[in-house]
Design a protein around this motif. Structure first.
Motif, PDB file in Angstrom:
ATOM      1  N   PRO A 232      -5.467  53.733 -34.967  1.00  0.00           N
ATOM      2  CA  PRO A 232      -5.212  54.756 -35.994  1.00  0.00           C
ATOM      3  C   PRO A 232      -5.381  56.179 -35.477  1.00  0.00           C
ATOM      4  O   PRO A 232      -4.657  57.081 -35.916  1.00  0.00           O
ATOM      5  N   VAL A 233      -6.293  56.376 -34.553  1.00  0.00           N
ATOM      6  CA  VAL A 233      -6.545  57.739 -34.081  1.00  0.00           C
ATOM      7  C   VAL A 233      -5.402  58.190 -33.177  1.00  0.00           C
ATOM      8  O   VAL A 233      -4.878  59.308 -33.302  1.00  0.00           O
TER       9      VAL A 233
ATOM     10  N   ASP B 107     -14.072  59.173 -44.566  1.00  0.00           N
ATOM     11  CA  ASP B 107     -12.982  58.449 -43.884  1.00  0.00           C
ATOM     12  C   ASP B 107     -12.913  58.964 -42.441  1.00  0.00           C
ATOM     13  O   ASP B 107     -12.544  60.110 -42.207  1.00  0.00           O
ATOM     14  N   THR B 108     -13.259  58.111 -41.482  1.00  0.00           N
ATOM     15  CA  THR B 108     -13.311  58.578 -40.090  1.00  0.00           C
ATOM     16  C   THR B 108     -11.934  58.977 -39.570  1.00  0.00           C
ATOM     17  O   THR B 108     -11.837  59.841 -38.694  1.00  0.00           O
ATOM     18  N   VAL B 109     -10.879  58.349 -40.079  1.00  0.00           N
ATOM     19  CA  VAL B 109      -9.543  58.678 -39.581  1.00  0.00           C
ATOM     20  C   VAL B 109      -9.112  60.051 -40.112  1.00  0.00           C
ATOM     21  O   VAL B 109      -8.563  60.875 -39.376  1.00  0.00           O
ATOM     22  N   VAL B 110      -9.419  60.321 -41.368  1.00  0.00           N
ATOM     23  CA  VAL B 110      -9.136  61.654 -41.927  1.00  0.00           C
ATOM     24  C   VAL B 110      -9.965  62.706 -41.187  1.00  0.00           C
ATOM     25  O   VAL B 110      -9.451  63.769 -40.801  1.00  0.00           O
TER      26      VAL B 110
ATOM     27  N   VAL C  47      -2.322  68.296 -45.155  1.00  0.00           N
ATOM     28  CA  VAL C  47      -2.136  68.242 -46.613  1.00  0.00           C
ATOM     29  C   VAL C  47      -2.476  66.840 -47.115  1.00  0.00           C
ATOM     30  O   VAL C  47      -3.275  66.664 -48.032  1.00  0.00           O
ATOM     31  N   SER C  48      -1.859  65.814 -46.505  1.00  0.00           N
ATOM     32  CA  SER C  48      -2.175  64.440 -46.893  1.00  0.00           C
ATOM     33  C   SER C  48      -1.860  63.530 -45.720  1.00  0.00           C
ATOM     34  O   SER C  48      -1.172  63.925 -44.783  1.00  0.00           O
ATOM     35  N   MET C  49      -2.380  62.325 -45.767  1.00  0.00           N
ATOM     36  CA  MET C  49      -2.099  61.394 -44.669  1.00  0.00           C
ATOM     37  C   MET C  49      -2.319  59.965 -45.117  1.00  0.00           C
ATOM     38  O   MET C  49      -3.097  59.683 -46.029  1.00  0.00           O
ATOM     39  N   LYS C  50      -1.612  59.051 -44.456  1.00  0.00           N
ATOM     40  CA  LYS C  50      -1.804  57.634 -44.711  1.00  0.00           C
ATOM     41  C   LYS C  50      -1.696  56.896 -43.384  1.00  0.00           C
ATOM     42  O   LYS C  50      -0.781  57.149 -42.601  1.00  0.00           O
ATOM     43  N   VAL C  51      -2.624  56.028 -43.130  1.00  0.00           N
ATOM     44  CA  VAL C  51      -2.648  55.320 -41.852  1.00  0.00           C
ATOM     45  C   VAL C  51      -2.815  53.829 -42.108  1.00  0.00           C
ATOM     46  O   VAL C  51      -3.605  53.424 -42.957  1.00  0.00           O
ATOM     47  N   VAL C  52      -2.021  53.031 -41.377  1.00  0.00           N
ATOM     48  CA  VAL C  52      -2.151  51.577 -41.450  1.00  0.00           C
ATOM     49  C   VAL C  52      -2.499  51.088 -40.050  1.00  0.00           C
ATOM     50  O   VAL C  52      -1.841  51.471 -39.074  1.00  0.00           O
ATOM     51  N   CYS C  53      -3.531  50.265 -39.934  1.00  0.00           N
ATOM     52  CA  CYS C  53      -3.902  49.768 -38.613  1.00  0.00           C
ATOM     53  C   CYS C  53      -4.486  48.375 -38.724  1.00  0.00           C
ATOM     54  O   CYS C  53      -4.644  47.853 -39.830  1.00  0.00           O
TER      55      CYS C  53
ATOM     56  N   ASP D 268     -14.881  53.791 -49.128  1.00  0.00           N
ATOM     57  CA  ASP D 268     -14.725  55.209 -48.783  1.00  0.00           C
ATOM     58  C   ASP D 268     -14.396  55.330 -47.316  1.00  0.00           C
ATOM     59  O   ASP D 268     -15.287  55.493 -46.490  1.00  0.00           O
ATOM     60  N   GLY D 269     -13.154  55.221 -47.014  1.00  0.00           N
ATOM     61  CA  GLY D 269     -12.749  55.289 -45.616  1.00  0.00           C
ATOM     62  C   GLY D 269     -12.595  53.897 -45.034  1.00  0.00           C
ATOM     63  O   GLY D 269     -13.091  52.905 -45.579  1.00  0.00           O
ATOM     64  N   PRO D 270     -11.874  53.813 -43.901  1.00  0.00           N
ATOM     65  CA  PRO D 270     -11.537  52.509 -43.315  1.00  0.00           C
ATOM     66  C   PRO D 270     -12.755  51.735 -42.833  1.00  0.00           C
ATOM     67  O   PRO D 270     -12.768  50.503 -42.900  1.00  0.00           O
TER      68      PRO D 270
ATOM     69  N   ASP E 256      -8.170  50.662 -30.809  1.00  0.00           N
ATOM     70  CA  ASP E 256      -8.184  50.885 -32.253  1.00  0.00           C
ATOM     71  C   ASP E 256      -9.637  51.012 -32.696  1.00  0.00           C
ATOM     72  O   ASP E 256     -10.394  50.045 -32.659  1.00  0.00           O
TER      73      ASP E 256
ATOM     74  N   VAL F 179      -5.909  47.426 -42.102  1.00  0.00           N
ATOM     75  CA  VAL F 179      -6.599  48.459 -42.877  1.00  0.00           C
ATOM     76  C   VAL F 179      -5.600  49.564 -43.219  1.00  0.00           C
ATOM     77  O   VAL F 179      -4.802  49.968 -42.375  1.00  0.00           O
ATOM     78  N   VAL F 180      -5.661  50.024 -44.473  1.00  0.00           N
ATOM     79  CA  VAL F 180      -4.843  51.156 -44.903  1.00  0.00           C
ATOM     80  C   VAL F 180      -5.800  52.247 -45.366  1.00  0.00           C
ATOM     81  O   VAL F 180      -6.716  51.973 -46.150  1.00  0.00           O
ATOM     82  N   CYS F 181      -5.612  53.458 -44.862  1.00  0.00           N
ATOM     83  CA  CYS F 181      -6.506  54.534 -45.280  1.00  0.00           C
ATOM     84  C   CYS F 181      -5.749  55.839 -45.292  1.00  0.00           C
ATOM     85  O   CYS F 181      -4.576  55.900 -44.933  1.00  0.00           O
ATOM     86  N   GLY F 182      -6.400  56.894 -45.737  1.00  0.00           N
ATOM     87  CA  GLY F 182      -5.758  58.197 -45.801  1.00  0.00           C
ATOM     88  C   GLY F 182      -6.328  59.004 -46.935  1.00  0.00           C
ATOM     89  O   GLY F 182      -7.414  58.717 -47.439  1.00  0.00           O
ATOM     90  N   THR F 183      -5.582  60.044 -47.325  1.00  0.00           N
ATOM     91  CA  THR F 183      -6.104  60.949 -48.345  1.00  0.00           C
ATOM     92  C   THR F 183      -5.690  60.525 -49.752  1.00  0.00           C
ATOM     93  O   THR F 183      -6.094  61.133 -50.730  1.00  0.00           O
TER      94      THR F 183
ATOM     95  N   PHE G 155      -2.992  61.336 -34.016  1.00  0.00           N
ATOM     96  CA  PHE G 155      -2.855  62.483 -33.115  1.00  0.00           C
ATOM     97  C   PHE G 155      -1.395  62.643 -32.671  1.00  0.00           C
ATOM     98  O   PHE G 155      -0.900  63.766 -32.513  1.00  0.00           O
TER      99      PHE G 155
END
Lengths: 524, 524
Positions: free
Chosen positions: A431-432, A486-489, A397-403, B429-431, B486, B401-405, A436
């Motif tokens: 992030p991956v 967005d590669t992480v999405v 549905v949605s996601m947020k990643v910090v790396c 557009d993406g990390p 990472d 880096v912060v990314c997500g939907t 996961f």
């Protein structure tokens, strides 16, 4: 099948869906198999080996449906040398306008040793099974597996038995990729010259590329009198793969002067199906792959561009457009309308209904907002990403990643699992890994990540990335894919895509059932 | 070179560093070229074509240093058919114990048309240039480029001229990958039979894989009497590439029964050099590539594992260990010491000094903290990532880096640029896009991203990812690589690695100089 009366016509027998699909990790979904079969049929492949019906319900259903859908191609299924396999195969292929049963047994000393049959016992088995197949179906193909390592006398004897029992095609497999061109030509030539009845049937060649000679061996067999080449798109197949369809088809075109034979394949469809097979199998094609590699026609790019000779022929024996490679087009921007999108998708080989178009158009607009230029490749990636989405049990549905370099990465993911909304946060090495792990917290599973790869769809830093993920759980393998800027999405969606495919397989197999499929290598 | 008196010995001429390296995007650094040359020398390659000395200062320096370092191999440089090229080539190769000058000219009608020479004028040019080369060096190789499309009479005439002028090796290139095995064998056979003096020299075959037949064509040429095969590791090369060294070497071993010739190559070194060339060129090997693909020996993995026949020979004609493929080993964990690390690196082909070991050990410990199991592949990736780092003008210090939907990704990057610390934040557009934009803000540049790809080094979600980035700026191409758990950090480092390489090239070319290298296709 109407066996060709044109003596120079070489039949193309594609086994991407059987010998290709059984490469570890190349497993395709039902929908993907139907799509690839449709493309093969459309491009003029004479015979499509659609699967191994006894292997599983999934294989049986795929072969049956491909048989029902086929317009022009003969649809063939594989069966080991036993009545059960052959009956099951017939049940699947009989729906085709032109069905074929392909039955085989390993005839070399190493292969004879396994079922522990004497030469006479095996000969008797061949007679019985080919006769049984022929009683069900007019079009029967028989193969002595590992033919190139079978004693000549015995090979000639069993080929004769199969012909007498009614086989209309005899395939001579170089199962381990062992032969060389001169041998390959001589073997077919000798079989035709010495086996009674050989003049009335078609000999086929089935090569593997372990020593890098599958294409040359296949063409040599044709020079020796074979009139059917067994091959796969991109040379997909176990180990070093099978003969690549694109190579034999183009070699026969380009060197028609010394190889005066022809196929019915429309070569301009090659690039499209090559890309589709690379995507659905998760087996990328290397840059320097003949015919279909990214660099195959690319000698004019890069540092030599200015100094290049103007006459393309000087260094080029085929034109990119001969295999359907056209310049990547700027198809449209954010102001393009729905009709234009539908037209473009049609050109790319996707016929979409109104509902599907609506969904794709929304995603196209989202992409056009993020990315200045939308290319053919972007649309192909978009089409792929959307495919199984609607009925999936797991959805992001949605996601947020910090790396970064400051410590572990952290991912917060919101998912819908069978309609229920769940959010979890996890940390991980990058992030991956964090993503996961969060998904595994939401949907606990034992799936092992076998493969993770990312490719940019086009050039430029704002390109979409296609992520492929291959998971293995309890002996079942599933590949998931997704494309996003967005590669992480994209990674999260590809992972979830693979998990959904594992769920489908598990449901199909049923609780407590033995999930292992039958392999053609399981001696019957 | 002592030309072999063993009539069954086939000389292996590797041109990874010349014909391979000139594939668009496969450019290698000076250090990488030296390393690959060292591995080729060590594995028993007879002749190493180290580069094209007139092309650039960089090429000249690489060939010179490779010549100085070579232990056993003949070191060869390429030169067009003019005095300047030949003199420059000699200046570079003369440092070798066994130097060779390789000079060539395009002899087919299409190639003759470009310098606009008559047949007689070209013949005279060949006589002059080979004579000149021979006056400098005892060991001269001459090639009629596009030989397979040259008229027979003219080919025989110019080959005779080159032999009389002193060439000790005549190479017959199938420049456009056009020939087929029977033709390839016949051409060499006829040259040996009909050209006066042919019995005293060595004929070489140089094939390209455009129709997928380079290996078969090379071996057919040997059957026809050629005793030198020109090839590259992984079949690297323009378009569909050159003949793959690993395929011809292994085919001659596996099928010694019908191809009774042998090479001096230690095949157990194949996997190591294949991996190194894939890494430094940025050209990954596809899973189903013969001999060196990930799946080449992998038929026992995946769903067929249980059902597989026990006797490996049944489906395998080579053993993985024959090409140096050993099981991926759990080398060590976080408690392993420095000596163990040095030993392991030695086994993997890396000889490291004390200072380098110190640096690697620190990074090894960092990795072991993040990742439970450290495999051979992880160490190889670690070794790669660390190269070039010390003297780089651009370095990543830290990043977040912060990314997500939820909206655009945001990257904050701290870098050291020529010793100065700069931090910038960018959205994208993406990390990866955000990261690359922040780096461009810190170090403004016009480099265009041609290629971006990520591969997991091993299985499991905590695996390191290797990121390859290919940039193009003002006609110069550079590939950068990095490995990290990472992927976003690895992406940043790979991008910066590529930028550093572009800087090195620009510095070498000097301000205002024409940065374009000379191509062998530039008619002299």
């Amino acid at each position: 099948m109407t066996q060709s009366i044109d003596k120079d016509r070489v039949l193309i027998f594609d086994t991407t869906l059987r010998d290709g699909e059984q490469s570890p990790g190349a497993t395709m979904t039902h929908a993907e198999k139907l799509e690839i079969a449709g493309l093969l049929d459309e491009m003029g492949v004479d015979i499509i080996e659609a699967g191994f019906p006894i292997a599983s319900e999934g294989d049986f259903n795929a072969v049956s449906e491909i048989a029902r859908n086929a317009q022009n191609s003969v649809i063939c299924g594989l069966a080991r040398a036993n009545i059960g396999d052959i009956d099951r195969c017939w049940e699947a292929v009989r729906h085709a306008k032109q069905p074929r049963i392909h039955t085989f047994i390993g005839t070399s000393p190493l292969h004879r040793a396994i079922p522990n049959l004497t030469m006479d016992e095996m000969a008797e088995r061949i007679h019985e099974t080919v006769t049984h197949a022929r009683n069900l179906c007019d079009n029967v193909q028989w193969s002595p597996m590992d033919a190139t390592r079978t004693e000549w006398d015995y090979l000639a004897r069993v080929v004769e038995i199969a012909i007498k029992a009614g086989a209309s095609t005899i395939n001579i497999p170089d199962t381990v990729g062992y032969t060389a061109p001169v041998e390959s030509a001589d073997l077919i030539k000798r079989l035709i010259a010495e086996v009674p009845g050989a003049e009335d049937i078609i000999f086929a060649t089935h090569c593997h590329n372990d020593l890098g000679m599958a294409t040359a061996n296949s063409l040599a067999a044709v020079a020796g009198g074979a009139r059917q080449i067994e091959c796969t798109i991109n040379g997909l197949g176990e180990r070093a793969g099978n003969t690549a369809l694109e190579e034999v088809v183009m070699a026969l075109k380009v060197r028609h002067d010394i190889m005066p034979w022809h196929t019915g394949v429309d070569a301009t469809k090659i690039m499209n199906i090559s890309r589709r097979v690379a995507t659905v199998s998760g087996f990328p094609v290397q840059f320097n792959k003949a015919i279909v590699g990214k660099n195959a026609f690319a000698h004019e790019s890069g540092i030599h561009q200015d100094g290049m000779l103007k006459n393309a022929e000087t260094f080029e024996i085929m034109r990119p457009e001969d295999v359907g490679l056209t310049e990547s087009n700027l198809v449209m921007g954010k102001h393009s309308g729905r009709a234009a999108l539908r037209d473009k998708l049609g050109q790319l080989g996707y016929e979409v209904g109104d509902n599907q178009l609506k969904d794709i158009f929304v995603r196209f607009k989202e992409l056009a907002d993020r990315k200045k230029e939308v290319y053919d490749e972007d649309l192909i990636a978009l089409m792929r990403a959307g495919e199984d989405a609607e009925n999936d049990r797991l959805q992001i549905v949605s996601m947020k990643v910090v790396c970064g370099t400051g410590g572990p990465a952290e991912a917060t993911i919101e998912m819908e699992v069978d309609g229920r909304d769940i959010t979890e946060t996890e940390t991980g090495d990058g992030p991956v890994d964090a993503t996961f792990k969060a998904i595994r917290k939401i949907h606990p599973n034992q799936a092992h990540l076998q493969l993770y790869q990312v490719h940019a769809v086009t050039e430029g830093t704002d390109a979409q990335a296609t992520v492929s993920v291959r998971l293995e759980e309890d002996g079942m393998i599933a590949t998931g894919q997704s494309a996003n800027t967005d590669t992480v999405v994209a990674s999260a969606k590809a992972y979830v895509n693979a998990l959904n495919r594992l769920l489908v397989r598990r449901d199909k197999a049923g609780p407590g059932s033995d999930t292992r499929e039958i392999s053609y290598k399981d001696v019957s």
